[in-house]
Design a protein around this motif. Structure first.
Motif, PDB file in Angstrom:
ATOM      1  N   THR A   1      32.693  49.000  56.030  1.00  0.00           N
ATOM      2  CA  THR A   1      32.577  48.306  54.631  1.00  0.00           C
ATOM      3  C   THR A   1      33.858  48.570  53.903  1.00  0.00           C
ATOM      4  O   THR A   1      34.796  49.489  54.317  1.00  0.00           O
ATOM      5  CB  THR A   1      31.722  48.908  53.648  1.00  0.00           C
ATOM      6  OG1 THR A   1      31.693  50.456  53.675  1.00  0.00           O
ATOM      7  CG2 THR A   1      30.256  48.635  54.330  1.00  0.00           C
TER       8      THR A   1
ATOM      9  N   ASN B   1      36.397  48.721  44.551  1.00  0.00           N
ATOM     10  CA  ASN B   1      36.170  49.040  43.347  1.00  0.00           C
ATOM     11  C   ASN B   1      37.459  49.438  42.583  1.00  0.00           C
ATOM     12  O   ASN B   1      38.354  50.235  43.255  1.00  0.00           O
ATOM     13  CB  ASN B   1      35.147  50.368  42.922  1.00  0.00           C
ATOM     14  CG  ASN B   1      33.684  49.910  43.085  1.00  0.00           C
ATOM     15  OD1 ASN B   1      33.458  49.058  41.803  1.00  0.00           O
ATOM     16  ND2 ASN B   1      32.793  49.975  43.972  1.00  0.00           N
TER      17      ASN B   1
ATOM     18  N   ASN C   1      31.326  45.510  44.495  1.00  0.00           N
ATOM     19  CA  ASN C   1      32.816  45.709  44.911  1.00  0.00           C
ATOM     20  C   ASN C   1      33.055  46.213  46.253  1.00  0.00           C
ATOM     21  O   ASN C   1      33.923  46.630  46.771  1.00  0.00           O
ATOM     22  CB  ASN C   1      33.475  46.239  43.883  1.00  0.00           C
ATOM     23  CG  ASN C   1      33.650  45.432  42.597  1.00  0.00           C
ATOM     24  OD1 ASN C   1      33.724  44.251  42.544  1.00  0.00           O
ATOM     25  ND2 ASN C   1      34.040  46.050  41.513  1.00  0.00           N
ATOM     26  N   ILE C   2      31.847  46.620  46.827  1.00  0.00           N
ATOM     27  CA  ILE C   2      31.867  46.794  48.479  1.00  0.00           C
ATOM     28  C   ILE C   2      31.553  45.893  49.488  1.00  0.00           C
ATOM     29  O   ILE C   2      30.429  45.536  49.198  1.00  0.00           O
ATOM     30  CB  ILE C   2      30.858  48.286  48.551  1.00  0.00           C
ATOM     31  CG1 ILE C   2      31.172  49.251  47.550  1.00  0.00           C
ATOM     32  CG2 ILE C   2      30.698  48.722  50.101  1.00  0.00           C
ATOM     33  CD1 ILE C   2      30.212  50.637  47.704  1.00  0.00           C
TER      34      ILE C   2
ATOM     35  N   LYS D   1      28.434  48.403  43.336  1.00  0.00           N
ATOM     36  CA  LYS D   1      28.004  48.182  44.916  1.00  0.00           C
ATOM     37  C   LYS D   1      28.544  46.831  44.969  1.00  0.00           C
ATOM     38  O   LYS D   1      28.705  46.317  46.245  1.00  0.00           O
ATOM     39  CB  LYS D   1      26.663  48.257  45.140  1.00  0.00           C
ATOM     40  CG  LYS D   1      26.100  49.568  44.938  1.00  0.00           C
ATOM     41  CD  LYS D   1      24.691  49.858  45.209  1.00  0.00           C
ATOM     42  CE  LYS D   1      24.215  51.253  45.275  1.00  0.00           C
ATOM     43  NZ  LYS D   1      22.765  51.608  45.603  1.00  0.00           N
TER      44      LYS D   1
ATOM     45  N   THR E   1      31.871  52.700  40.701  1.00  0.00           N
ATOM     46  CA  THR E   1      31.095  52.771  41.939  1.00  0.00           C
ATOM     47  C   THR E   1      29.966  51.579  41.990  1.00  0.00           C
ATOM     48  O   THR E   1      29.015  51.665  42.856  1.00  0.00           O
ATOM     49  CB  THR E   1      30.196  53.969  41.879  1.00  0.00           C
ATOM     50  OG1 THR E   1      29.424  53.805  40.567  1.00  0.00           O
ATOM     51  CG2 THR E   1      30.770  55.044  41.987  1.00  0.00           C
TER      52      THR E   1
ATOM     53  N   ASN F   1      35.640  49.344  50.234  1.00  0.00           N
ATOM     54  CA  ASN F   1      35.441  49.682  48.478  1.00  0.00           C
ATOM     55  C   ASN F   1      36.644  49.078  47.808  1.00  0.00           C
ATOM     56  O   ASN F   1      37.664  49.633  47.954  1.00  0.00           O
ATOM     57  CB  ASN F   1      35.290  51.187  48.476  1.00  0.00           C
ATOM     58  CG  ASN F   1      34.768  51.302  46.802  1.00  0.00           C
ATOM     59  OD1 ASN F   1      34.619  50.526  46.183  1.00  0.00           O
ATOM     60  ND2 ASN F   1      34.389  52.732  46.756  1.00  0.00           N
TER      61      ASN F   1
END
Length: 239
Positions: free
Chosen positions: A83, A87, A72-73, A70, A68, A85
């Motif tokens: 956005t 991750n 990597n968003i 952030k 999670t 994601n």
């Protein structure tokens, strides 16, 4: 063909994403007494299932998780979601023992695909340990832009010879414009593949053609040897 090109694009993107988002490789814990004790901090559960994978009468555990972080968003200023994601995701498989512990049997860092396109629906549809001990992993593809095709895919793995061998695969692809469909059902244990094609003409008349193929494999593919889904070229399709 459009779906194949789209999937190949996803795969090429994943190569970049793995280098980007997995610079610090996460190693899952070797054992634990509950899923909460096996998941790294700041990772979330995408799907989980319990059942008896190795037929020893003890409950086993599988899960798919995602970081999670952030960082990597990424923002998107084009079509689709605002956005993306990026991750990393991990598939973890643990065997239970008589002491109530789960012991790590497999960690796969590439098999659970990312939702890496802003016009792409979530591709990962979940994991399940079936009553017969087979592990089923499902994917689905739907794009709001960039592809007219939609499809569902189901992989079935059986634990044998210390590997999770691919014993079955099913898919269904549909063109949203023409309504044409093509379905595959493959049994790798019997070497049998069934193909069903359906087309619709200008008068909405449906034509269905079915085909059965026999094949031989020198050895079964496994979660370990497949690596990333849809990279293996098998009889003109990618698994």
């Amino acid at each position: 063909m459009q779906l194949k090109k789209t999937i190949l694009l996803i795969i090429f993107t994943l190569v970049y994403l793995n280098a980007f988002s997995q610079s610090k490789k996460i190693i899952l814990k070797e054992k634990g007494d509950a899923i909460e004790n096996l998941i790294p901090n700041n990772w979330e559960i995408l799907s989980t299932s319990t059942g008896d994978l190795n037929k020893d009468g003890i409950t086993d555990l599988v899960f798919a998780i995602q970081n999670t972080d952030k960082n990597n968003i990424k923002l998107n200023d084009g079509l689709g979601r605002d956005t993306i994601n990026l991750n990393p995701r991990i598939l973890g498989i643990y065997f239970g023992n008589k002491n109530g512990q789960f012991i790590k049997k497999l960690q796969a860092d590439k098999f659970i695909l990312l939702q890496d396109s802003p016009t792409m629906d979530e591709p990962f549809d979940g994991i399940e340990i079936l009553k017969n001990g087979v592990l089923k992993i499902d994917f689905g593809f739907w794009f709001s832009a960039g592809s007219w095709s939609m499809s569902n895919h189901s992989y079935k793995f059986k634990f044998q010879h210390e590997k999770f061998d691919l014993i079955g695969y099913e898919s269904s692809e549909r063109h949203r414009g023409t309504g044409a469909t093509i379905d595959y059902s493959i049994n790798f244990l019997t070497g049998n593949m069934n193909i069903s094609r359906m087309t619709i003409d200008e008068n909405n008349y449906e034509t269905i053609k079915k085909e059965n193929k026999k094949f031989k494999l020198d050895s079964l593919k496994s979660i370990q040897s497949l690596g990333t889904p849809f990279e293996w070229a098998f009889h003109e399709i990618y698994l």
